[in-house]
Design a protein around this motif. Structure first.
Motif, mmCIF file in Angstrom:
data_model
loop_
_atom_site.group_PDB
_atom_site.id
_atom_site.type_symbol
_atom_site.label_atom_id
_atom_site.label_comp_id
_atom_site.label_asym_id
_atom_site.label_seq_id
_atom_site.Cartn_x
_atom_site.Cartn_y
_atom_site.Cartn_z
ATOM 1 N N ALA A 1 15.529 -2.756 -0.185
ATOM 2 C CA ALA A 1 16.331 -3.918 -0.573
ATOM 3 C C ALA A 1 16.351 -4.126 -2.083
ATOM 4 N N ASP A 2 15.254 -3.748 -2.753
ATOM 5 C CA ASP A 2 15.162 -3.991 -4.195
ATOM 6 C C ASP A 2 15.410 -2.744 -5.038
ATOM 7 N N GLY A 3 15.735 -1.612 -4.395
ATOM 8 C CA GLY A 3 15.983 -0.389 -5.152
ATOM 9 C C GLY A 3 15.366 0.817 -4.460
ATOM 10 N N TRP A 4 15.153 1.870 -5.224
ATOM 11 C CA TRP A 4 14.646 3.133 -4.668
ATOM 12 C C TRP A 4 13.145 3.257 -4.903
ATOM 13 N N ARG A 5 12.426 3.538 -3.813
ATOM 14 C CA ARG A 5 10.978 3.661 -3.843
ATOM 15 C C ARG A 5 10.555 4.946 -3.133
ATOM 16 N N PRO A 6 9.350 5.457 -3.446
ATOM 17 C CA PRO A 6 8.900 6.681 -2.774
ATOM 18 C C PRO A 6 8.690 6.457 -1.282
ATOM 19 N N VAL A 7 8.904 7.519 -0.509
ATOM 20 C CA VAL A 7 8.720 7.437 0.939
ATOM 21 C C VAL A 7 7.247 7.496 1.317
ATOM 22 N N PHE A 8 6.388 7.718 0.335
ATOM 23 C CA PHE A 8 4.945 7.773 0.575
ATOM 24 C C PHE A 8 4.262 6.626 -0.156
ATOM 25 N N SER A 9 3.023 6.377 0.227
ATOM 26 C CA SER A 9 2.188 5.401 -0.465
ATOM 27 C C SER A 9 1.419 6.105 -1.578
ATOM 28 N N ARG A 10 1.552 5.631 -2.790
ATOM 29 C CA ARG A 10 0.803 6.241 -3.887
ATOM 30 C C ARG A 10 -0.704 6.077 -3.674
ATOM 31 N N ARG A 11 -1.116 4.987 -3.056
ATOM 32 C CA ARG A 11 -2.536 4.802 -2.753
ATOM 33 C C ARG A 11 -3.018 5.892 -1.791
#
Length: 287
Positions: free
Chosen positions: A193-203
């Motif tokens: 909803a707020d833009g493009w993010r990685p499909v994985f968790s960086r943590r």
């Protein structure tokens, strides 16, 4: 044609495997062709192997695995994201999909998974390709640098063009950003909803990395019984001296390098990668 096949682990984690199912040449049924399992590196996904899988599938059954925490596979909040879990996932894929005796082709972390599986289950593996992965320990400083790098990502990205530009041109944490690197990361982003993010968790990526970055892996390398090819990009993370020592330690090791390629060897220079790998596969496998 690409089709999804789910692999379910004993611990309930569901993994997405992708079969590049163009019929092999010569009239061989796809399921009777020699099996190849492609294992991506940290933050990658099976689709990064698509150019490789296309030429492999001419004579072999090529399967790419989204490893746990990556791609379309499940991403359990509490993991585990251990070496044992990743190796067991690959083992389950080989057995459930009937790929044995399999050729394992791994990049970076996926290469470590591949040689650990080959060392532990020689009955399953007939050949191994190790792409730009070090056997030596990297240490705490390396892990801190990755933590800092993840924190520096300007997420969310407004557009995929912004993803390509940052990773391919502007990323201050790498010496040689490239368009191929930008495309690589664009492929692991999803629109929110707020833009493009990685499909994985960086943590979760840091948790995965900390299970191997502090240790050396020479002993398991020495236990690999099958023919093994070590491939490095000339501008990658695996230095020539270490790569040649890996070849010496491997009982049946061979060496190849790809010019004008960084760490993402198969993605940077797909034709050079094929030139390095295909003769090895043709020499050790019977199509």
């Amino acid at each position: 044609m690409v089709r999804r096949i789910d692999v379910t682990r004993a611990d309930g984690v569901r993994l997405a495997a992708w079969e590049f199912a163009d019929p092999p040449k010569g009239g061989t049924d796809t399921e009777d062709a020699p099996g190849v399992l492609l294992l991506h590196g940290l933050m990658g996904r099976a689709s990064h192997w698509a150019p490789t899988a296309r030429w492999l599938s001419e004579r072999r059954r090529a399967i790419g695995l989204d490893q746990r925490g990556h791609g379309r596979s499940e991403k359990p909040a509490d993991g585990p994201y251990t070496r044992e879990a990743y190796v067991a996932d690959a083992e389950a894929a080989v057995e459930q999909l009937g790929l044995a005796p399999v050729t394992l082709i791994g990049h970076s972390m996926g290469a470590l998974t591949a040689w650990q599986l080959a060392a532990r289950r020689p009955d399953l593996v007939q050949a191994l390709v190790i792409c730009d992965m070090r056997a030596s320990a990297l240490g705490a400083a390396s892990q801190r640098e990755w933590d800092d790098w993840f924190r520096a990502w300007p997420v969310p990205f407004a557009t995929l063009a912004d993803v390509r530009k940052w990773f391919g041109e502007d990323d201050p944490w790498v010496e040689r950003p490239s368009p191929a690197r930008g495309e690589f990361f664009a492929e692991v982003m999803a629109e929110r909803a707020d833009g493009w993010r990685p499909v994985f968790s960086r943590r979760q990526m840091l948790k995965s990395r900390e299970t191997w970055v502090f240790d050396a892996h020479w002993d398991e390398l020495a236990q690999v019984q099958c023919p093994a090819l070590v491939v490095r990009g000339l501008d990658g993370e695996l230095g020539r001296a270490e790569a040649q020592e890996m070849v010496r330690v491997l009982p049946r090791g061979r060496y190849a390098e790809v010019p004008d390629a960084g760490h993402l060897v198969h993605y940077d220079q797909p034709e050079g990668w094929r030139t390095a790998v295909e003769p090895f596969l043709d020499g050790v496998l019977t199509p």
